[in-house]
Design an enzyme around this catalytic site. Sequence first.
Site, PDB file in Angstrom:
ATOM      1  N   ASP A 275       0.858  -1.190   0.000  1.00 14.51           N
ATOM      2  CA  ASP A 275       0.000   0.000   0.000  1.00 14.51           C
ATOM      3  C   ASP A 275       0.897   1.245   0.000  1.00 14.51           C
ATOM      4  O   ASP A 275       2.118   1.153   0.172  1.00 14.51           O
ATOM      5  CB  ASP A 275      -0.951  -0.024   1.205  1.00 14.51           C
ATOM      6  CG  ASP A 275      -2.174   0.866   0.979  1.00 14.51           C
ATOM      7  OD1 ASP A 275      -2.148   1.714   0.070  1.00 14.51           O
ATOM      8  OD2 ASP A 275      -3.168   0.719   1.727  1.00 14.51           O
TER       9      ASP A 275
HETATM   10  C1  NOJ Z   1      -3.967   4.045   0.387  1.00 18.14           C
HETATM   11  C2  NOJ Z   1      -5.155   3.158   0.529  1.00 18.14           C
HETATM   12  O1  NOJ Z   1      -5.090   2.429   1.745  1.00 18.14           O
HETATM   13  C3  NOJ Z   1      -5.345   2.175  -0.610  1.00 18.14           C
HETATM   14  O2  NOJ Z   1      -6.607   1.570  -0.465  1.00 18.14           O
HETATM   15  C4  NOJ Z   1      -5.204   2.863  -1.944  1.00 18.14           C
HETATM   16  O3  NOJ Z   1      -5.359   1.916  -2.977  1.00 18.14           O
HETATM   17  C5  NOJ Z   1      -3.875   3.556  -2.023  1.00 18.14           C
HETATM   18  N1  NOJ Z   1      -3.782   4.538  -0.968  1.00 18.14           N
HETATM   19  C6  NOJ Z   1      -3.618   4.223  -3.378  1.00 18.14           C
HETATM   20  O4  NOJ Z   1      -4.505   5.245  -3.586  1.00 18.14           O
END
Ligand code: NOJ
Length: 726
Positions: free
Chosen positions: A250
Amino acid sequence: MSARVDALLERMTWEQKLLQLQIVWRADTAIQHDLARRGIGAQFWPPSVAAVNALQRVAVEESELGIPLLVALDVVHGQFTIFPTPLAQAASFDPAVAAADARVSAAEARANGVNWTFSPMVDVTRDPRWGRVVEGFGEDVFLSSRFAEAKVRGYQGDRLSRRDVVASCLKHFVAYGAAEAGRDYNTTDMSHRRLRETYLETFRAGVAAGAASVMASFNALNGIPMHANTGLLTGVLKDEWGFAGVVVGDADGVAQLVDHGIVPDEKTAVARAIEAGVDVVMGGSLLVDDDGVAVLTPGELSPARVDDAVRRVLTLKERLGLFENPYADERREVRSATAPARAHARAAASRCLVLLRNEGAVLPLARGAQVLLAGPFARSTDHLGAWVQSFASPVSQTLADALAEAMTDAALEVADGADVFAVSEEHLADVVGRAARADVVVLAVGEPSALSGEASSRADIALPAPQVRLIRAVAATGTPVVIVLATGRPLVVEDWVDEVDAVLVAWHLGVEGPAAIAEVLVGRTNPGGRLPMTFPRAVGQVPIHYDHESTGRPPRTGGRIQGEAHPGLAGPDNTDDYYTSKYLDLPLGPRFDFGAGFGYTTFALGDVAFGRVVALADLEAGATIDVRVRVQNTGTRVGDDVVQLYVRDEIASVTQPVRRLRGFTRVTLEPGDATTLAFTLGADDLRFWTDDGTQLLEPGAFTVWIDDGVSRVHARFELTQREDAA
Ligand code: NOJ
């Protein structure tokens, strides 16, 4: 095994391999192009088809190896055409709703050069304080799993090389939804049994449905941050389940291993993450620095692991057909929601509304009625929900406009002026004065989109106080009050719900939300959704979920769950039974249960009928037990019933949930019509996990409930080890 992938791997330098494992974003165009020229693996969508093609062209035509880019974007419930939020979709109890969203989203995204979406989120959660409940499919593992499968298949179609599909990503692996105290990013800690039974299962289902990628979650689980969790990323996901796709970290999740305090620096963090099973790092330049120099040597990071990660990335690119068709067709660019896409969004939104209260059949609005519409959502355009981006199309209408259009036989007045967080004395007096002259007041209240989603946990999940004041003041006039509740999460409604006549949960339904709400209010659509998450009576009950386990001292009366789960024990209040699992200051059970909801007609359920009850050994060999129930529309309107099947293993070696959802069907019936619904129960529906990592199916009594959110019937069957023992 692909000859192209093998040949590329043969030719790649160490730096070129590491570059394939990096997604860079937050970079300006010049830097993006420079990285593409050097051979970066993936980018976030540069927002236009022309920009994405320009970037792809650099990667394909100007980099040494010509490897096309993965172009990623969070298309969670629509890119231009915004569908209901995932939690709202789950309320439809109709996975076809999620499939339709995914198909439209994928077509829009791919037309513009996006080939990878970070969706669906399949985190089961039982804590409405956690703002990200809006992105998932609620508290139940069975319902969430069916939606996960539908969404994966919808995004990916029958093959990834189609020009109207995208690779999906199951997130966030794993147990992110169990964050302690409902605070986003917080620690999780749980038994192996619960992890398997509840939190891993949606991912297992999504992987089995063919999800191309999985995202690691921000939380630590039992002391190991998920970005460094070898046992789960490699042990369970890749080795046990055979997941051959890409595991992506993530955003900055790899670097944050430093903040978790398990490694001293980012260099060690990235080595730990890749070794644990992360294939692609999102954010930063952790593998190859800004000058193009590899941060880690082959001595510091196993070349075999790097080759495996690169192979996964290249294989995904090949499956997406990017080597043959790297560019999007600029003539097919999508810039906003089209009429056909909006029609899909409208149909989806219509299926997600949940009617929780309708005293005196105040809904649908009577013909000829004098209706007053007020509340902060009357003229709001804030119906899109969390996780939409700047290019989302706006709502087609406000509720005021949609209701005016839908109400052909009634007169509508709109009282403007309420804000989500502020209702002036003048406005209050104005609404109260006009309410006294109206036949019915529709108050569109709720939680704005910005209060749910990532990093948007709330400690108090009641409506903002000024809105509660407005509701109570209007209710005090004696004019019937209909509440349209816009929300990203279950709310505590205790301080007003008994004073109003109707409650229609409208979630955040997307671009066509107001139109769908108006059609339900006037009765053109019959509401048929059910709650995918419990509405608690108080935040002190949280975490709360219907499939809790028996305790040694269960309360003997109260809400639907306890009453039915212990047939025969339901009685009046338990005041003479003090030492039971309850709160001194709350009635038993939640305010509205998982699965609750009804519509404008009535249904009757027949008895539960079992087909041949095969023995346990036959179930293990693949046989199933049929369960049938007849359902009849006994009212005067066409409507949908959501028939839910729950099971309880009465005596098991490990304590069991009071009931577990194991089937559901949403059926439309004309007045008077009846149908017999069939469900099947197989070994997987009756098995449970133990804490030592084994799954058991034990003989004995099972109770089956059929429940449509209003009424319920139940029956038992006895599972014997072998047929001749029966
Ligand atoms: C953080 C989030 O937790 C995740 O769900 C997302 O895909 C990413 N950012 C990218 O935007």
